[in-house]
Design an enzyme around this catalytic site. Structure first.
Site, mmCIF file in Angstrom:
data_model
loop_
_atom_site.group_PDB
_atom_site.id
_atom_site.type_symbol
_atom_site.label_atom_id
_atom_site.label_comp_id
_atom_site.label_asym_id
_atom_site.label_seq_id
_atom_site.Cartn_x
_atom_site.Cartn_y
_atom_site.Cartn_z
ATOM 1 N N HIS A 1 8.136 36.118 43.542
ATOM 2 C CA HIS A 1 8.695 36.325 44.088
ATOM 3 C C HIS A 1 9.463 38.518 44.376
ATOM 4 O O HIS A 1 9.989 38.448 42.843
ATOM 5 C CB HIS A 1 9.828 35.389 44.088
ATOM 6 C CG HIS A 1 11.453 35.781 44.626
ATOM 7 N ND1 HIS A 1 11.673 36.091 45.649
ATOM 8 C CD2 HIS A 1 13.066 35.499 44.008
ATOM 9 C CE1 HIS A 1 13.026 36.380 45.768
ATOM 10 N NE2 HIS A 1 13.364 36.678 44.996
ATOM 11 N N TYR B 1 18.175 38.691 49.360
ATOM 12 C CA TYR B 1 19.287 38.432 49.064
ATOM 13 C C TYR B 1 19.816 39.846 48.233
ATOM 14 O O TYR B 1 18.518 39.966 47.818
ATOM 15 C CB TYR B 1 19.667 37.237 48.395
ATOM 16 C CG TYR B 1 19.240 36.876 47.270
ATOM 17 C CD1 TYR B 1 19.178 38.063 45.788
ATOM 18 C CD2 TYR B 1 17.683 36.442 47.285
ATOM 19 C CE1 TYR B 1 18.419 37.342 44.506
ATOM 20 C CE2 TYR B 1 16.667 35.857 46.501
ATOM 21 C CZ TYR B 1 16.880 36.860 45.336
ATOM 22 O OH TYR B 1 16.230 37.005 44.355
ATOM 23 N N ASP C 1 16.681 -2.286 46.430
ATOM 24 C CA ASP C 1 16.833 -3.333 47.294
ATOM 25 C C ASP C 1 15.329 -3.784 48.061
ATOM 26 O O ASP C 1 14.781 -3.143 48.136
ATOM 27 C CB ASP C 1 17.983 -3.720 48.611
ATOM 28 C CG ASP C 1 17.046 -2.324 49.622
ATOM 29 O OD1 ASP C 1 16.815 -1.645 49.525
ATOM 30 O OD2 ASP C 1 17.297 -3.237 50.972
#
Length: 851
Positions: free
Chosen positions: A251, A288, A577
């Site tokens: 990255h 960013y 369940d």
């Protein structure tokens, strides 16, 4: 002995007294060895020792304190807004803990500069409104701001380039190495030991239990081993035959030269978290930004995926400061620099001073990988965890290990959540690369992947394709969402439905055919392919005694009986369940909720066999098929084809019988997930096409329709049926989830005592929209009359009620008739609390009493 070998030897118990630095230390708790001294491993050591497990040894192949893993170069962004409540809670705890570390020391561990996500497109602005809803639902401070406010918050930003943004004032920057150092010192003070420059060669075992870790400097005895090895986690997992589904990816990150306007905005404090500007994320361009003194750091996800060849790692990084930093590739970064100058014009006078391709871990679904090894007691993993969630993950792991259950729902993080096919290396590589590509993408909740399709299909798959099925995936399975061939069905052509279709975002990846299929099932008979729902066979002379303590109802009933039951965790939360059918004296067929349940049952059976029990758990999903046949005309369709009488007076609800239908051997189970009379018909996979074709032909005169998962969801929400993992999890008690009816009063089971003492803090309510035009997608915040905030779990537009029906968690004091407000995107809608069952609360349809 070769590196990577799993060693089976007997390890001595050892004396709890140890000499450390000449001082005798009395250790408490089991002997724990943590592999990896980065932000996750160190945080875990701090959490464990803080709760009294002080016999902890942390190993790392790199030097201490900066070991050379991802933590050593991490940019330190910590942000709490996430579609996953669990990941958000991890981040919120990380913020709180790191702020506390800073307050208790002279180190700038965390700096709450805030976060700012900006939108340059209308689509992104819509997404930011959705994120603001998540933030509110999970208790994170957030607000939508206009372009001018964005520029005020981040003065380098050109307001003409953005439409607005999302401001999260409690987000911030963490100095990962400072946090590591302080937590390491605290853990050491409590008795933990850290050992650097030692490589793990093998995990030592005795039978199916871990007993130690062999390293280049000897064997470290252990009762518990936790792999927090980051992108080396695959190698550690392989030592114990555990596939850890992650890929190391490069990255890009750069630092600029001096940016002139920042000269007067430098944070005078020392440390990697020092900054005065908020974190800026320009996700439309996969970028960013964070401040480094008078420079800007830029992270970029828009480049090609860069999977790392771990066999070449040390060769590829030999000229780099650490093995987690690959050489920078400027060509990949060129588009990012151009776009950065456009939105931050001050960068035009600067340049890229330095850059690298930092290595981080990515998984097939983008989530962390946590939890115990299903086949080896005492071995745990906590991998693919970024700084953002690091302390929160460590706290939850400590709860899980010490208390027997985590403090948050970890279903979306548990390593056992993946099917066998999903952990195949080719799938992991492809899907992890996709996860990298989509880090900043706008992902619609119904959007389907375009790669790794058709991995596992129903025997009826080609028949579905012939009906122009639109498929969705569930794990590795393909299943129809709706059938384009049903365009000729009567559409739900009412003013309310037309109004409901006005929301483009909410109706994306959806079709009104869903409503037509649901209505056709209620009016006649629907055929549903339920094959992808996972099934297991539990057999053996010890099957009953094995199942009894893990189910909330006693399975020891007559052959042919079906029960709906829950499995609870030690805290009394709903683990799952299940539908349990006794098919023979020593055999049960159980419908479960996927790989997590399968791993759980296999682990319990392994332990039971170790104690002498005769019990086997075998998955039978792929060797069988299941067709759901439901609706008022179901009996008219099936009865003439069946040897056994299957009417409501012949085969009672929650009963099963073996018969032949259309000369095919079938296990007919009188259950329904849509609230209509009918059965689940189980057949051998090889017979599925024959049975389906016969039912299709015979059903033509009755208006039988093939229907998909969209219709199934609509029908089950109308009926008040829950979906585990969506509507309730281990964070909820049976009472809170509206499932107290599934708990027997005179049956003892795991979690019963905790369940009975657990207070009701919230309830799952049924809501009906006041406005027919309101649509929801799930995870929207819900505000009650007293101001308490809950959130929506499931929602569907009902062709019967002509409004959206939703399930939502809210205050237990809410009553039928109360009004609540639901924030959806940029609007707020009013809903009314309604009875649990909206359609057919008398169960006349389910009982087959409807003409």
């Amino acid at each position: 002995m070769h590196e990577g070998q799993r060693v089976a030897i007997n390890a001595t118990t050892g004396d709890p007294r140890e000499q450390r630095d000449g001082i005798e230390v009395v250790m408490t708790g089991p002997r724990v060895v943590v592999i990896g001294a980065g932000i996750v491993g160190t945080s875990l050591a701090d959490e464990l020792t803080g709760r009294g497990w002080t016999d902890v040894t942390v190993l790392d192949r790199g030097p201490l304190p900066a070991t050379g893993g991802s933590s050593s170069h991490a940019p330190g962004l910590v942000f709490a807004t996430n579609p996953s409540e669990t990941l958000s809670r991890f981040a919120q705890y990380t913020v709180d803990k790191f702020r506390g570390l800073a307050e208790a020391s002279d180190r700038l561990c965390f700096n709450p500069v805030g976060g700012l996500e900006v939108a340059t497109t209308e689509a992104r602005m819509t997404d930011l409104h959705r994120k603001a809803g998540w933030a509110r639902a999970w208790g994170v401070s957030a607000r939508i701001v206009d372009a001018a406010e964005c520029a005020r918050l981040h003065p380098l930003l050109d307001p003409a380039t953005v439409l607005g943004g999302l401001h999260t004032p409690t987000d911030g920057l963490a100095d990962a190495l400072a946090c590591v150092d302080i937590q390491r010192r605290r853990a050491e003070a409590a008795g933990a030991r850290f050992v650097g420059d030692t490589r793990v060669r093998a995990i030592v075992t005795a039978g199916d239990r871990v007993t130690g870790v062999e390293t280049t400097d000897g064997i470290h005895p252990a009762d518990v081993v936790v792999s927090c090895a980051g992108f080396w986690g695959v190698e550690i997992g392989a030592m114990v035959d555990l596939r850890v589904p992650l890929v190391a990816m490069g990255h890009q990150y750069v630092e600029t030269t001096t940016v002139d306007p920042l000269r007067g905005s430098v944070d005078p404090r020392v440390g990697k978290a020092a900054a005065t500007l908020p974190i800026l994320r320009h996700q439309d361009a996969d970028l960013y930004y964070r401040q480094h003194g008078d420079r800007i750091g830029i992270g970029y996800y828009g480049h090609r995926a860069m999977p790392v060849d771990m066999d070449r790692l040390y060769r590829d990084t030999r000229e780099q400061p650490m093995p987690s930093m690959l050489p920078f590739t400027p060509t990949d970064f060129a588009p990012a620099w151009t776009e950065s100058i456009r939105v931050l014009p001050s960068l035009a006078s600067a340049s890229v001073a330095d850059g690298f391709n930092g290595i981080f871990s990515f998984t097939p679904d983008g989530g962390p990988v946590l939890g115990p090894h299903p086949g080896l007691d005492g071995f745990w993993v906590a991998e693919a965890v970024w700084v953002t969630q690091s302390a929160g993950v460590a706290r939850t792991m400590a709860h899980w290990m010490i208390d027997g259950s985590p403090d948050l729902c970890v279903a979306g993080c548990d390593i056992a959540r993946f099917s066998t096919r999903e952990t195949a290396p080719d799938h992991v590589t492809a899907m992890s690369a996709r996860a990298f590509d989509e880090v900043y993408d706008i992902i619609h909740p119904r959007e389907q992947r375009s790669i790794q399709r058709d991995l596992t299909v129903s025997p009826l798959h080609e028949r579905h394709r012939a009906r122009a099925a639109v498929f969705v995936t569930s794990h590795d399975w393909e299943r129809p969402a709706w059938f384009e061939a049903n365009t000729a069905l009567p559409q739900i052509d009412t003013a309310s439905a037309a109004s409901a279709h006005r929301d483009d975002f909410s109706t994306r990846h959806w079709s009104p055919i869903v409503l037509a299929e649901a209505a056709a099932t209620r009016a006649g008979v629907g055929l549903f392919d339920m094959t992808s729902l996972m099934r297991v066979q539990v057999s053996g002379t010890g099957a009953v005694s094995f199942l009894a303590p893990i189910l909330t109802r006693d399975p020891d009933r007559a052959v042919g009986t079906v029960i709906y039951a829950l499995m609870l965790d030690p805290s009394g939360g709903v683990l799952s369940d299940v539908t349990v059918a006794r098919t023979a004296a020593e055999s049960f067929q159980i419908g479960i909720n996927g790989p997590l349940d399968l791993a759980r049952l296999r682990t319990l059976a392994r332990v039971a066999r170790r104690d002498g029990a005769d019990v086997e758990v075998r998955e039978i999903t792929s060797e069988t098929a299941c067709l759901g046949v439901w609706g008022p005309a179901a009996l008219a369709l099936v009865d003439p084809l069946s040897e056994a009488a299957l009417g409501p007076d012949d085969l009672g609800f929650y009963r099963t019988v073996r018969t032949r239908i259309a000369d095919v051997s079938v296990l007919a189970m009188r259950v329904s997930y849509v609230g209509e009379f009918g059965w689940e018909l189980y057949v051998a996979a090889d017979d599925a096409v024959t049975l389906a074709d016969e039912l299709t032909t015979a059903g033509a005169s009755l208006g039988a329709v093939w229907a998909g998962r969209g219709a199934l969801d609509t029908l089950r929400i109308e009926k008040g049926y829950r979906s585990w993992g969506t509507d309730m999890t281990a964070m909820h008690s049976p009472d809170e989830a509206g499932l107290a009816f599934a708990v027997a009063k005179n049956h003892d089971f795991a979690g019963r005592a905790a369940m009975s003492q657990r207070p009701v803090r919230r309830r799952l309510h049924t809501l009906v929209a006041d406005d027919p035009g309101t649509l929801l997608l799930g995870r929207e915040p819900v505000t009650g009359p007293d101001g308490t905030v809950g959130h929506v779990t499931s929602a569907a537009f009902s062709p019967i009620v002509h409004r959206t029906i939703a399930y939502a968690w809210g205050a237990p004091e809410l009553r039928v008739g109360d009004r609540v407000h639901v924030d959806h995107l940029a609007t707020t809608a009013t809903f009314t609390v309604s009875p649990t069952t909206t359609v057919d609360p008398e169960n006349a349809r389910l009982k087959g009493r409807t003409a």
